[in-house]
Enzyme design. Structure first.
Site: not given
Ligand code: G3P
Length: 233
Positions: A93, A141
């Site tokens: 992550h 992400e």
């Molecule tokens: O693992 C999911 C996360 O990193 C996304 O975070 O707070 O943008 O939904 P968020």
């Protein structure tokens, strides 16, 4: 792992552990059954066992260390999370980065134990090399959108479409998308762009009514899949 997938990463918020986390996991378990959409929760290592005993939805670790069994103080290794009841784990992550050799080792060790693996990457160029390592899914992400409330599916749709192209070069690996996902519409778009689901944290964990927010996300996942089916017809 079933798709569409709504993976809720508890991270380390004030409701990520203890009775509040347990209640939230139970609410998400109920929601998952009600809509027939798989919700996976990735929870702090200290909560895996308690939450796993209380729910039927898959419980994941948020990280595993690839250290071997032995003298490695503080390590949370795949064997430990498996024994605690985890069905899988997040790996690499953005908030818990690993080297590529460590990612490879964490995937291999987890797989040998029957654990699913969702490996996070911050850009589409890494999707193919990571998919070749054989995880269950790659979760893309863009770090600058994490926790921003600005959804990757709206702000950077090309990141998802490029990532989908990359993951399709390897068979049997899912592509999930995350960062800033807040609403059902964000999820719907992410799935229509070709992802098999989403990873979400702050929108749920910081909400007054987290299960209500999760319900909106689940409905969006259903609409996304319906939209894709309609395109195929
Ligand atoms: O693992 C999911 C996360 O990193 C996304 O975070 O707070 O943008 O939904 P968020």
């Amino acid at each position: 792992m079933r798709t569409p997938q709504v993976l809720i990463n508890f991270k380390a918020y004030e409701n990520s552990f203890g009775p509040k986390a347990l209640d939230l996991a139970k609410g998400l378990d109920k929601l998952s059954k009600e809509y027939g959409v798989e919700i996976t929760v990735s929870v702090p290592a200290t909560m895996i066992s308690r939450i796993n005993e209380a729910v039927e939805i898959p419980v994941f670790a948020q990280h595993v260390d690839p250290s071997p069994i032995g003298a490695h103080t503080g390590s949370v290794i795949p064997e430990m999370v498996k024994e605690a009841g985890a069905k899988g784990t997040l790996i690499n992550h953005s908030e818990k980065r690993m080297r590529l050799d460590e990612i490879a080792e964490a995937i291999a060790r987890s797989k040998s134990l029957g654990l699913e693996t969702v490996v996070c990457v911050d850009r589409y160029e890494l999707v193919h090399p990571v998919a070749l390592l054989g995880p269950t899914a790659v979760l893309i992400e863009p770090p600058e959108l994490i926790g921003s409330g600005i959804a990757v599916s709206k702000a950077k749709p090309e990141v998802i479409t490029r990532a989908v192209e990359e993951v399709r070069k390897v068979s049997g690996v899912y592509l999930l998308a995350g960062a800033g996902i807040t609403s059902g519409e964000d999820v719907e778009i992410a799935i229509k762009l070709g992802s098999e689901g989403v990873g979400v944290a702050s929108a749920v964990m910081k909400a007054k009514d987290p299960v209500k927010v999760a319900e909106d996300l689940v409905k969006g996942a259903i609409r996304g899949m319906e939209g894709r089916r309609a395109l195929i017809k």
